[in-house]
Design a protein around this motif. Structure first.
Motif, PDB file in Angstrom:
ATOM      1  N   ALA A  20      34.849  41.058  40.894  1.00 14.71           N
ATOM      2  CA  ALA A  20      33.360  40.291  40.687  1.00 14.71           C
ATOM      3  C   ALA A  20      33.407  40.834  40.193  1.00 14.71           C
ATOM      4  O   ALA A  20      33.321  39.542  39.204  1.00 14.71           O
ATOM      5  CB  ALA A  20      32.610  40.747  41.851  1.00 14.71           C
ATOM      6  N   GLY A  21      33.541  41.259  39.323  1.00 13.73           N
ATOM      7  CA  GLY A  21      33.098  42.204  37.697  1.00 13.73           C
ATOM      8  C   GLY A  21      34.024  41.503  36.925  1.00 13.73           C
ATOM      9  O   GLY A  21      33.500  41.062  35.519  1.00 13.73           O
ATOM     10  N   LEU A  24      32.910  37.780  36.146  1.00 18.88           N
ATOM     11  CA  LEU A  24      31.911  37.558  34.922  1.00 18.88           C
ATOM     12  C   LEU A  24      32.278  37.832  33.299  1.00 18.88           C
ATOM     13  O   LEU A  24      32.118  37.549  32.524  1.00 18.88           O
ATOM     14  CB  LEU A  24      30.710  38.820  35.552  1.00 18.88           C
ATOM     15  N   ALA A  46      31.952  33.472  39.494  1.00 19.15           N
ATOM     16  CA  ALA A  46      31.353  34.816  39.367  1.00 19.15           C
ATOM     17  C   ALA A  46      30.255  35.297  40.374  1.00 19.15           C
ATOM     18  O   ALA A  46      30.252  35.609  41.402  1.00 19.15           O
ATOM     19  CB  ALA A  46      30.787  35.187  38.626  1.00 19.15           C
ATOM     20  N   ASP A  50      30.030  36.435  44.182  1.00 21.19           N
ATOM     21  CA  ASP A  50      29.535  37.927  44.794  1.00 21.19           C
ATOM     22  C   ASP A  50      27.582  37.180  44.485  1.00 21.19           C
ATOM     23  O   ASP A  50      27.316  36.733  43.081  1.00 21.19           O
ATOM     24  CB  ASP A  50      29.312  38.607  43.453  1.00 21.19           C
ATOM     25  N   SER A  52      25.079  37.657  44.448  1.00 20.11           N
ATOM     26  CA  SER A  52      23.283  37.959  44.266  1.00 20.11           C
ATOM     27  C   SER A  52      23.818  38.352  43.085  1.00 20.11           C
ATOM     28  O   SER A  52      22.584  39.702  42.722  1.00 20.11           O
ATOM     29  CB  SER A  52      23.180  39.225  45.815  1.00 20.11           C
ATOM     30  N   GLU A  53      24.459  38.566  42.766  1.00 19.44           N
ATOM     31  CA  GLU A  53      25.322  38.772  40.922  1.00 19.44           C
ATOM     32  C   GLU A  53      23.950  37.680  39.558  1.00 19.44           C
ATOM     33  O   GLU A  53      24.389  37.351  39.702  1.00 19.44           O
ATOM     34  CB  GLU A  53      26.397  38.587  40.229  1.00 19.44           C
ATOM     35  N   ALA A  56      25.049  36.893  36.652  1.00 19.44           N
ATOM     36  CA  ALA A  56      25.422  35.721  36.007  1.00 19.44           C
ATOM     37  C   ALA A  56      25.172  34.294  36.455  1.00 19.44           C
ATOM     38  O   ALA A  56      25.243  32.949  35.498  1.00 19.44           O
ATOM     39  CB  ALA A  56      26.484  35.367  37.775  1.00 19.44           C
ATOM     40  N   GLN A  97      15.153  44.187  39.272  1.00 21.79           N
ATOM     41  CA  GLN A  97      16.690  43.188  38.104  1.00 21.79           C
ATOM     42  C   GLN A  97      16.131  42.202  37.760  1.00 21.79           C
ATOM     43  O   GLN A  97      16.297  41.551  36.261  1.00 21.79           O
ATOM     44  CB  GLN A  97      17.747  42.659  39.147  1.00 21.79           C
TER      45      GLN A  97
END
Length: 409
Positions: A20-21, A24, A46, A50, A52-53, A56, A97
């Protein structure tokens, strides 16, 4: 074996996070390299990896806003707004966040909204700019402008005007997408609909504007609390309510018009427009006593207000009470003897008003008018008619000849 199994599981979990990282990171790399379309694709990957990122979503929205501005493609703002809304949707689950990105989103949205709103205003103003309309109509004529008659030219000017309204509306719709809470967007949209005489659409837009027009003392956010002072807010709100009253009257929603006007009078007890529409609405609802009472109360507070006298005269004419209309128009001229519109209205009653006709009064009224308005052919024409009807035929003919000369006939 148990330890080995645990290690395998743990490594699998780490690889998923790394995957996932990586997506992004790839989006950021492509964006830095200027490969914007690929960057968008990797932001989507991305998000798919995920959902919930938050980073992104925000970065995708930020990129779409930049692309919209750079490419002149306003529709990309739709994607920007969708991405920013996705960030804000996590406010309950990831408040820290979201808070991290909130101020950045607010700043970007404000800047993009201002740019689109100003562009819409500019297009709307061009619809009232003679030079711009002439240039557009000339282009529509495709070189044949000089050969066209006045009717054809007027038709092309109307086409040009409507096109500017259309362009303004299209830009406004983008502005509303960028920030749907801005009252000014809906107020301008109402102006466009009103120019087209699309009263239902104008009413809908204006109600949206009024709903979003928050008083600084009651604003739910700092942004709206500092947008206007209390006095500025009050003036703007009154103007919108007055417009809404006029639109409601055009739609023949007379009870609603009275309700809106009472709200206006709650803010400004001496508002003339509200008084006028209350009286006219009650008359059309068949309640003449309330109609006249509305004006009586207003005139008691402002006895020398010529606007009130004029409006009540029009109400009496609408009711068919010519005698009282004549009294109001005469009272008006006693205060302001040089208002030609009122002179003409009263003079025509004196000339053509049947039971209320009085040629001598018409001669006096229009005679004075020719002194105050020596180049007005209408004043001379009616003065001539009045002279002839009172037996001064030669003088009447001279006055009519003067009117003809002034008209260039």
């Amino acid at each position: 074996m148990k330890r080995f199994a645990f290690l395998v599981f743990n490594l699998t979990f780490i690889s998923l996070v790394a995957q996932a990282g990586m997506e992004l990171t790839s989006a950021r790399v492509y964006r830095k390299q200027g490969e914007l379309q690929k960057a968008l694709e990797w932001y989507d990957r991305a998000i798919a990896a995920d959902p919930s990122e938050i980073a992104a979503y925000f970065e995708k929205g930020e990129l779409l806003g930049e692309m919209a501005e750079q490419q002149g493609n306003s529709e990309l703002f739709l994607g920007m707004r969708k991405a920013f809304d996705a960030v804000l949707s996590f406010a309950d689950k990831q408040p820290k966040q979201v808070k991290k990105y909130q101020s950045q989103i607010d700043e970007l949205v404000e800047n993009y909204w201002i740019a689109q709103y100003n562009a819409a205003v500019a297009k709307f103003q061009l619809a009232e700019n003679d030079s711009a309309l002439d240039a557009s109509a000339n282009a529509l004529a495709q070189g044949a402008w000089a050969t066209l008659g006045n009717t054809q030219r007027d038709s092309l000017l109307q086409v040009a005007k409507r096109d500017y309204w259309r362009q303004s509306e299209e830009i406004l719709n983008i502005a509303i997408t960028i920030d749907p809470e801005r009252w000014r967007s809906y107020a301008l949209l109402q102006n466009i609909h009103s120019q087209r005489k699309d009263w239902p659409a104008a009413e809908t837009s204006l109600r949206e504007a009024i709903t979003r027009h928050q008083s600084p003392t009651k604003a739910t956010s700092k942004k709206y609390a500092t947008e206007q002072t209390e006095d500025e807010w009050r003036r703007s709100h009154l103007e919108m309510l007055e417009n809404l009253a006029q639109i409601s009257y055009e739609l023949k929603q007379y009870e609603e018009t009275v309700e809106i006007c009472n709200e206006i009078l709650g803010m400004d007890p001496q508002d003339l427009l509200a008084t006028k529409f209350i009286a006219f609405s009650y008359n059309l609802l068949g309640d003449r006593e309330k109609a006249i009472d509305a004006y009586k109360r207003a005139m008691a507070a402002q006895p020398d207000n010529t606007d009130l006298l004029y409006n009540v005269a029009q109400l009496y004419i609408q009711m068919g009470d010519t005698a009282k209309a004549v009294d109001c128009l005469a009272d008006f001229l006693a205060i302001n003897p040089t208002d030609f519109e009122v002179i003409l209205q009263l003079g025509v009653i004196y000339l053509e008003g049947g039971h209320f006709a009085d040629n001598n009064k018409a001669k006096e009224l229009f005679g004075n008018a020719t002194k105050n308005f020596p180049n007005n052919p209408v004043a001379w024409q009616n003065y001539g008619v009045a002279l002839i009807r009172t037996g001064e035929i030669e003088e009447g003919k001279k006055a009519i000849a003067k009117a003809t000369a002034l008209k260039g006939e």
